[in-house]
Design a protein around this motif. Structure first.
Motif, PDB file in Angstrom:
ATOM      1  N   THR A  41     -22.267 -20.020 -16.054  1.00 27.21           N
ATOM      2  CA  THR A  41     -21.021 -19.318 -15.732  1.00 27.21           C
ATOM      3  C   THR A  41     -19.855 -20.213 -16.128  1.00 27.21           C
ATOM      4  OG1 THR A  41     -21.210 -20.122 -13.450  1.00 27.21           O
ATOM      5  CG2 THR A  41     -21.960 -17.892 -13.896  1.00 27.21           C
TER       6      THR A  41
ATOM      7  N   ASP B  70     -18.484 -18.016  -7.380  1.00 31.07           N
ATOM      8  CA  ASP B  70     -19.393 -17.550  -8.425  1.00 31.07           C
ATOM      9  C   ASP B  70     -20.437 -16.599  -7.841  1.00 31.07           C
ATOM     10  OD1 ASP B  70     -21.074 -17.164 -10.563  1.00 31.07           O
ATOM     11  OD2 ASP B  70     -22.009 -19.149 -10.431  1.00 31.07           O
TER      12      ASP B  70
ATOM     13  N   ASN C  81     -21.447 -14.052  -9.797  1.00 30.99           N
ATOM     14  CA  ASN C  81     -22.163 -13.544 -10.972  1.00 30.99           C
ATOM     15  C   ASN C  81     -23.568 -14.109 -11.082  1.00 30.99           C
ATOM     16  OD1 ASN C  81     -20.113 -11.897 -11.802  1.00 30.99           O
ATOM     17  ND2 ASN C  81     -19.514 -13.102 -13.585  1.00 30.99           N
ATOM     18  N   SER C  82     -23.687 -15.428 -10.968  1.00 34.33           N
ATOM     19  CA  SER C  82     -25.004 -16.041 -11.179  1.00 34.33           C
ATOM     20  C   SER C  82     -25.988 -15.628 -10.094  1.00 34.33           C
ATOM     21  CB  SER C  82     -24.885 -17.566 -11.244  1.00 34.33           C
ATOM     22  OG  SER C  82     -24.364 -18.098 -10.048  1.00 34.33           O
TER      23      SER C  82
ATOM     24  N   ALA D 225     -22.429 -24.092 -13.612  1.00 33.61           N
ATOM     25  CA  ALA D 225     -21.060 -23.620 -13.829  1.00 33.61           C
ATOM     26  C   ALA D 225     -20.290 -24.699 -14.567  1.00 33.61           C
ATOM     27  CB  ALA D 225     -20.387 -23.305 -12.493  1.00 33.61           C
TER      28      ALA D 225
ATOM     29  N   THR E 101     -21.809 -15.949 -18.689  1.00 33.95           N
ATOM     30  CA  THR E 101     -20.717 -15.049 -18.311  1.00 33.95           C
ATOM     31  C   THR E 101     -19.407 -15.821 -18.299  1.00 33.95           C
ATOM     32  OG1 THR E 101     -20.750 -15.400 -15.892  1.00 33.95           O
ATOM     33  CG2 THR E 101     -22.268 -13.769 -16.782  1.00 33.95           C
TER      34      THR E 101
ATOM     35  N   GLY F 152     -16.991 -12.126 -17.773  1.00 39.27           N
ATOM     36  CA  GLY F 152     -17.034 -12.713 -16.439  1.00 39.27           C
ATOM     37  C   GLY F 152     -16.629 -11.745 -15.349  1.00 39.27           C
TER      38      GLY F 152
END
Length: 415
Positions: A8, A20, A22-23, A42, A67, A153
């Motif tokens: 990320t 974060d 997303n991950s 990250a 991302t 992202g």
């Protein structure tokens, strides 16, 4: 066995300005698809850091998901970096351009500028994944038997791309495994005591089954995990061990599903066709928030009265002024009167009432910070219990909510 890594990108992740998520979401989805994640990293918006991360992750994983950094501004350097990393030249992708034009004309209804058109530029060494929820296209690269997938992202856009295209592509490209998890929730027992209780069970587990302890707010989740090629074999082995584990911790078992306590209470109420309400002081509506975050909670939750001041406790819940002045708001008698007032005013079958000192100030010698009184029950019977927490304000609030919900759960079962 195929393995995945996640990168990320964004300075905002490293300074804590943006969490974060997303991950975590990507890892969950890959797990469901039978692709274990071996590393997550990250990095900031720095050329060297991103380049190094690509090198490093490709040493450990077959699939590298990326991302962030695909926007139209100067700090979005992921696309030009990937172009150089994969020895490409930047071109305008027709499909991506049509997508950008469609969004500006039909959705945003405003004219495009040159910066927007550049969103359709991609390296000629990639395969484009159209972004159905935004302007930045996804990109797929292959190198030395590894696959790299770059996505926006913005969580909403990334999730659409993963769900619509990426997962299916990966399952077609690689032979995936079956990953199984079984999770239960315990309460009223510490992690170390649980570990001692199930020590022999843990030592006897087959090598392909792992046990994890996940403590949180006065409760401990136990998770068994296994991975293999044959789904039936993996599920049978883990289900057999999970049944044994449930028997060993039966005295502390809350649920044998991976679900939060508030959902357990909700399901219990639904099974009895009953409802509940809350009277909150120190938690300020946090218990109500947890419950109403559950879809369909209106079927078992009637409402809350948040009474922070003495006056609110008197006016909204009928707490006697003399009780407040004599015993203080943080007392067993006050939460009893709060509970009775909530039941009378809201007309629910069950209630929770809480009052306490969350900190960092407000503590007294006989009532230090973290002192909490909780009452649960119905019009026939109330149970009252005192708790003493020792953490910061936010964690004390969360522990109070968890303790109150668990106290109500036990009351419903026992009565």
């Amino acid at each position: 066995m195929v393995k995945a890594g996640i990168i990320t990108i964004g300075d905002e992740l490293l300074i804590g300005q943006v969490i974060d998520t997303n991950s975590a979401w990507i890892a969950q989805e890959l797990n469901k698809a039978g692709i274990p994640v071996v590393r997550r990293v990250a990095v900031g918006d720095a050329w060297d850091e991103i380049w190094t991360a690509l090198d490093e992750e490709s040493k450990h994983a077959d699939i590298i998901l990326i991302t962030g950094g695909l926007g139209p501004t100067a700090d979005d350097i992921t696309k030009p970096l990937l172009c150089k990393y994969f020895n490409g030249n930047m071109i305008v992708d027709k499909g991506a351009l049509e997508n950008v034009e469609h969004i500006f004309k039909n959705i945003l209804k405003r004219p495009m500028i040159e910066r927007n058109i550049k969103q359709a530029e991609v390296p000629d060494t990639c395969t484009v994944v159209l972004n159905k929820r935004g302007t930045a296209p996804g990109m797929i690269f292959k190198k030395d038997g590894k696959i790299f997938i770059s996505m926006p992202g913005v969580p909403h856009e990334m999730k659409g791309m993963m769900t619509d295209d990426v997962i299916a592509l990966l399952q077609k490209e690689f032979t995936t495994s079956h990953i199984a998890h079984r999770t239960l929730l315990t309460a009223g027992v510490g992690e170390s005591f649980l570990a001692e209780l199930i020590k022999d069970f843990e030592e006897a587990l087959p090598a392909n089954i792992k046990l994890a302890y996940l403590p949180n707010y006065g409760m401990v989740r136990l998770r068994l995990s296994s991975i293999g090629i044959d789904k039936n074999t993996v599920d049978h082995e883990i289900d057999t061990q999970f049944a044994v584990l449930q028997t060993l911790v039966k005295d502390f078992l809350v649920t044998n599903e991976d679900e939060p306590l508030e959902k357990v209470v909700g399901k219990l109420l639904l099974s009895k066709n009953k409802t509940m309400c809350t009277a909150e002081s120190c938690t300020g509506g946090y218990i109500a928030h947890l419950i109403t975050a559950i879809p369909g909670s209106s079927k078992f939750y009637d409402g809350s009265i948040v009474s922070y001041s003495y006056k609110a406790k008197e006016d909204l819940l009928g707490v006697n002024r003399s009780t407040l002045e004599t015993l203080g708001a943080v007392s067993d008698e006050v939460v009893i009167e709060m509970a009775k007032g909530a039941l009378q005013n809201i007309q629910s079958d069950y209630t929770i009432a809480v009052s306490g000192i969350m900190g960092p100030d407000g503590g007294m010698p006989d009532k230090p910070v973290g002192t909490v009184w909780i009452a649960v029950g119905n019009t026939q019977k109330l149970t009252v219990e005192k708790f003493q927490f020792r953490f910061d304000r936010q964690r004390n609030i969360q522990l109070t909510a968890a303790s109150a919900l668990n106290l109500l759960r036990k009351f419903i079962i026992e009565n």
